[in-house]
Each structure stands twice: as C-alpha cells, then as structure tokens.
Design an enzyme around this catalytic site. Structure first.
Site, PDB file in Angstrom:
ATOM      1  N   TRP A  14      24.834  70.946   2.342  1.00 59.61           N
ATOM      2  CA  TRP A  14      25.362  72.187   1.757  1.00 59.61           C
ATOM      3  C   TRP A  14      26.774  72.460   2.273  1.00 59.61           C
ATOM      4  O   TRP A  14      27.661  72.841   1.510  1.00 59.61           O
ATOM      5  CB  TRP A  14      24.411  73.336   2.096  1.00 59.61           C
ATOM      6  CG  TRP A  14      24.632  74.666   1.429  1.00 59.61           C
ATOM      7  CD1 TRP A  14      24.432  75.881   2.023  1.00 59.61           C
ATOM      8  CD2 TRP A  14      25.022  74.954   0.071  1.00 59.61           C
ATOM      9  NE1 TRP A  14      24.678  76.896   1.123  1.00 59.61           N
ATOM     10  CE2 TRP A  14      25.043  76.349  -0.079  1.00 59.61           C
ATOM     11  CE3 TRP A  14      25.372  74.159  -1.025  1.00 59.61           C
ATOM     12  CZ2 TRP A  14      25.397  76.981  -1.281  1.00 59.61           C
ATOM     13  CZ3 TRP A  14      25.727  74.785  -2.224  1.00 59.61           C
ATOM     14  CH2 TRP A  14      25.737  76.156  -2.337  1.00 59.61           C
ATOM     15  N   ALA A 153      22.315  71.748  -3.074  1.00 55.29           N
ATOM     16  CA  ALA A 153      23.681  71.337  -2.753  1.00 55.29           C
ATOM     17  C   ALA A 153      24.231  70.257  -3.682  1.00 55.29           C
ATOM     18  O   ALA A 153      25.376  70.345  -4.148  1.00 55.29           O
ATOM     19  CB  ALA A 153      23.743  70.868  -1.303  1.00 55.29           C
ATOM     20  N   LYS A 204      11.803  81.787   1.381  1.00 52.56           N
ATOM     21  CA  LYS A 204      11.439  80.899   0.268  1.00 52.56           C
ATOM     22  C   LYS A 204      11.193  79.465   0.743  1.00 52.56           C
ATOM     23  O   LYS A 204      10.470  78.708   0.107  1.00 52.56           O
ATOM     24  CB  LYS A 204      12.484  80.975  -0.855  1.00 52.56           C
ATOM     25  CG  LYS A 204      13.865  80.402  -0.540  1.00 52.56           C
ATOM     26  CD  LYS A 204      13.971  78.905  -0.736  1.00 52.56           C
ATOM     27  CE  LYS A 204      15.305  78.371  -0.276  1.00 52.56           C
ATOM     28  NZ  LYS A 204      15.317  76.914  -0.146  1.00 52.56           N
ATOM     29  N   LYS A 268      18.165  68.350   7.600  1.00 56.38           N
ATOM     30  CA  LYS A 268      17.130  69.077   8.343  1.00 56.38           C
ATOM     31  C   LYS A 268      16.327  70.005   7.432  1.00 56.38           C
ATOM     32  O   LYS A 268      16.902  70.733   6.624  1.00 56.38           O
ATOM     33  CB  LYS A 268      17.778  69.942   9.438  1.00 56.38           C
ATOM     34  CG  LYS A 268      18.619  69.166  10.432  1.00 56.38           C
ATOM     35  CD  LYS A 268      17.759  68.498  11.483  1.00 56.38           C
ATOM     36  CE  LYS A 268      18.613  67.761  12.500  1.00 56.38           C
ATOM     37  NZ  LYS A 268      18.080  66.501  12.913  1.00 56.38           N
TER      38      LYS A 268
END
Ligand SMILES: NC(=O)C1=CN([C@@H]2O[C@H](COP(=O)(O)OP(=O)(O)OC[C@H]3O[C@@H](n4cnc5c(N)ncnc54)[C@H](O)[C@@H]3O)[C@@H](O)[C@H]2O)C=CC1
Ligand SMILES: O=C(CO)COP(=O)(O)O
Length: 321
Positions: A14, A153, A204, A268
């Site tokens: 990201w 991303a 989420k 991650k």
C-alpha cells in the site's frame, strides 16, 4: 514560500501504491515540495539493497512489482533522515511496528507538522481499544487524520476506479491531505468522524479472515455474506490477503504464520493480530459473548479451535437465542 516537504513512512504494498499517487500529485501543486522521501525498511533483494533498486529502477520490486514509481520519490533507509524537514507525514506500515517507529521519529518533529495514518489495525490501551492514530498523536504530539477505504493496493496502483474516506478532526488538514492524495480514479470524501473511519478499517480485517474460512470450508455466498457489510468489507472479503491466507489455512492445515511467510513474500497480515488485540479487550470488558465472529476468528487463529467449528460459533449468537 517553499512547498511543505512530505515524507511517506512505509513502502510496502500500500505504501508503494500511495507513493505513486503522491509523487504525481506534488508535481501539480505548489503547496508541496516536489521531492518526496519514502522511508524503506531496508532489506537485500538478490544481494542488492532495496533502497538502491528503488532509486535506480524506480520500482519496489518486492512489494509492488510491475509498477514504476515517480522519479521524485526517493527511498531512504534511515528513518531520521527520511523525516528530517518534513511537515507532512504519511504513515503506512503494518500496525505492529508503529510504536517503535514513532519513538525514533519524535526528536525530529518540527512545529506545525501534520500526519495521516493509512494503517489498518488497533492496539490495546489501559482502558481498552487504542487507535493507531491515537498512538501517533500521543507520541508525536501532532494532528493526525486517517484514510481508509475499499482500496486493494494493486488495483489502486493499476489506476482502477475506487473511493476512499479521509477522517479529519481538523477540517483544513483534511483538505490538505485530499489535495495530496486524490486522483480521478481515487476519489476522496472527507468526514469529521475520524475514529469511526479508522475503527471500520481495522475491524474489517478480522471479518476478512472469517470470509476466508468460509471459502476454505466450501460454504456458499449466503454464509459468507452473513459476516460481511459494505464497501471495504466486501472488497476485503473477496480480494484481500487476509481472506486468501485464511482460506489456505483451512485447505492446507498449515499455521497462519507459516502461510503468511509462504504466500505473501514479506507482506503482513493485519487481521489475525487485530483479532487477538480485540479479543483481549473484549475479555477485559466481559463482552466476548457479544462479538461471536471476532471471538471465533481469534480462537481458530490462536487457540487451536477447529476451523470446522467456525459456523457453530456463529450459530450460538446471543441475538439468535
Ligand atoms: N495492501 C493493501 O491492499 C492495503 C493495506 N492497507 C494497510 O496499510 C498498512 C501497511 O500495509 P502494506 O503497505 O500493504 O504493507 P505490506 O504488508 O505490503 O508490507 C510489509 C511492510 O513492512 C515492512 N517491515 C517488515 N518488517 C518491519 C519492521 N520490523 N519494522 C518496520 N517495517 C517492517 C516491510 O519492509 C514492508 O514494507 C497495513 O495496516 C494495511 O492493513 C490498507 C489498504 C490497502
Ligand atoms: O485493506 C485492504 C483493502 O481495503 C487490503 O486488505 P488485505 O490486507 O486483506 O489485503
């Protein structure tokens, strides 16, 4: 007056996509310095430093392969060098690393610096849940906005259309970040309820792990949608890494940690760890029974509960009694 220097703290999947946007946007505005420093957690790729690869080939070959970064984005391995002189800080690292990094940044913060967190996750504070933006705010004593949305991303880097939300307690700062981050394909709405935006973005990820369990167990769409809400939840429950690894957890019976290392090449997961942080808080507040989905995800990921029990956990929701 010279434009304000921007530093991107982070350079994963990201972080690199966002660097692509910021690198382009600063060139079109005199509000910002046209050179961006991007802090990179240094590592060797085939014997070569990742920062050197980025600064030579303008590509983060490990975390966002196949996308060129603008040449005005400079990879810097030393965090104190990267933030030196920066008045605008964009935080985009996995949430488990934020505390230590803020401690390193603190001595270099200048008066009037502002920040924005793109980090999805929570921490545990003395009184319960602690937002990542609060950690940054308290450690650095700066105003912090957040940006969260249904934003996988690689799709953002591909310039596919999506929407996102900036939560800004300070309206003027929210608008500065909108100028820095919005593009024709990355549309931003600003709202004042920053904490709500951040909480939705963090929680989420736990639901996405549940969605991956459903896929791994071969359940149908109704079952998966039973744990699903809107926008970011939908995206994450279909396309995200948390879902993908959780599905493989069911089909391979390897541990989450093993699969993360095998499948994500250094990226991650945030969902399993967030479930652990949230579970501890719920236990302290005697509220575990009110959140059966969060509890089930935690127990399956960390306490050896059999994943085939996932739906049983949800069947016993107090609301259904
Ligand atoms: N990837 C995505 O599609 C999206 C991610 N996010 C959020 O953005 C945040 C950052 O995620 P990504 O950029 O995807 O990262 P990532 O998961 O791709 O990469 C891991 C990053 O952590 C760095 N790292 C490894 N060990 C470290 C250490 N000890 N200290 C500091 N950094 C270390 C790596 O160098 C790498 O840059 C997360 O909270 C994630 O939930 C939000 C929206 C979309
Ligand atoms: O936050 C995301 C999409 O909005 C990315 O989710 P994952 O970390 O599960 O890939």
């Amino acid at each position: 007056m010279p434009g304000k220097k921007v530093c991107i703290v982070g350079s994963g999947n990201w972080g690199s996509s966002i660097a692509k946007i910021i690198g382009h946007n600063v060139k079109a505005s005199n509000r910002f310095d046209p050179i961006i420093d991007m802090w990179v957690y240094e590592e060797l790729i085939d014997g070569k430093k990742l920062t050197e690869i980025i600064n030579t080939d303008h590509e983060n070959v490990k975390y966002l392969p196949g996308h060129k970064l603008p040449k005005n984005v400079i990879a810097v391995p030393d965090i104190t060098e990267a933030v030196k002189g920066a008045k605008i800080l964009v935080f985009v690292i996995p949430h488990q690393f934020i505390g230590k990094l803020c401690d390193q940044i603190k001595p270099h913060i200048m008066e009037g610096t502002i920040g924005i967190s793109l980090i999805k996750g929570v921490d545990e504070g003395p009184d319960g849940l602690k937002l990542i933006s609060d950690i940054i705010r308290e450690k650095l004593e700066i105003d912090v906005s957040v940006l969260m949305g249904a934003n996988i991303a690689s799709e953002v880097a591909d310039e596919q259309f999506c929407e996102t939300t900036i939560g800004a307690k300070n309206d003027a700062n929210g608008h500065i970040f909108k100028e820095l981050l919005q593009t024709p394909n990355f549309r931003i709405t600003i709202v004042h309820e920053s904490d709500t935006v951040e909480l939705c973005g963090a929680l989420k990820n736990i639901v996405a792990v549940g969605a991956g369990f459903c896929d791994g167990l071969g359940f149908g769409d109704n079952t998966k949608a039973a744990s699903c809400g809107v926008a970011d939840l939908i995206t994450t429950c279909y396309g995200g890494r948390n879902r993908k690894v959780a599905e493989a957890f069911v089909t391979t019976s390897k541990s989450i940690a093993e699969l993360e290392a095998e499948m994500l090449n250094g990226q991650k997961l945030q969902g399993p760890q967030t479930s652990a942080e949230v579970y501890k808080i719920l236990q302290k507040k005697n509220m575990v029974n009110k959140f059966p989905l969060f509890a089930a995800v935690y127990q399956i990921c960390f306490e050896g509960k059999a994943v085939k029990e996932f739906i049983t956990c949800l069947q016993n929701h107090p609301e259904h009694m």
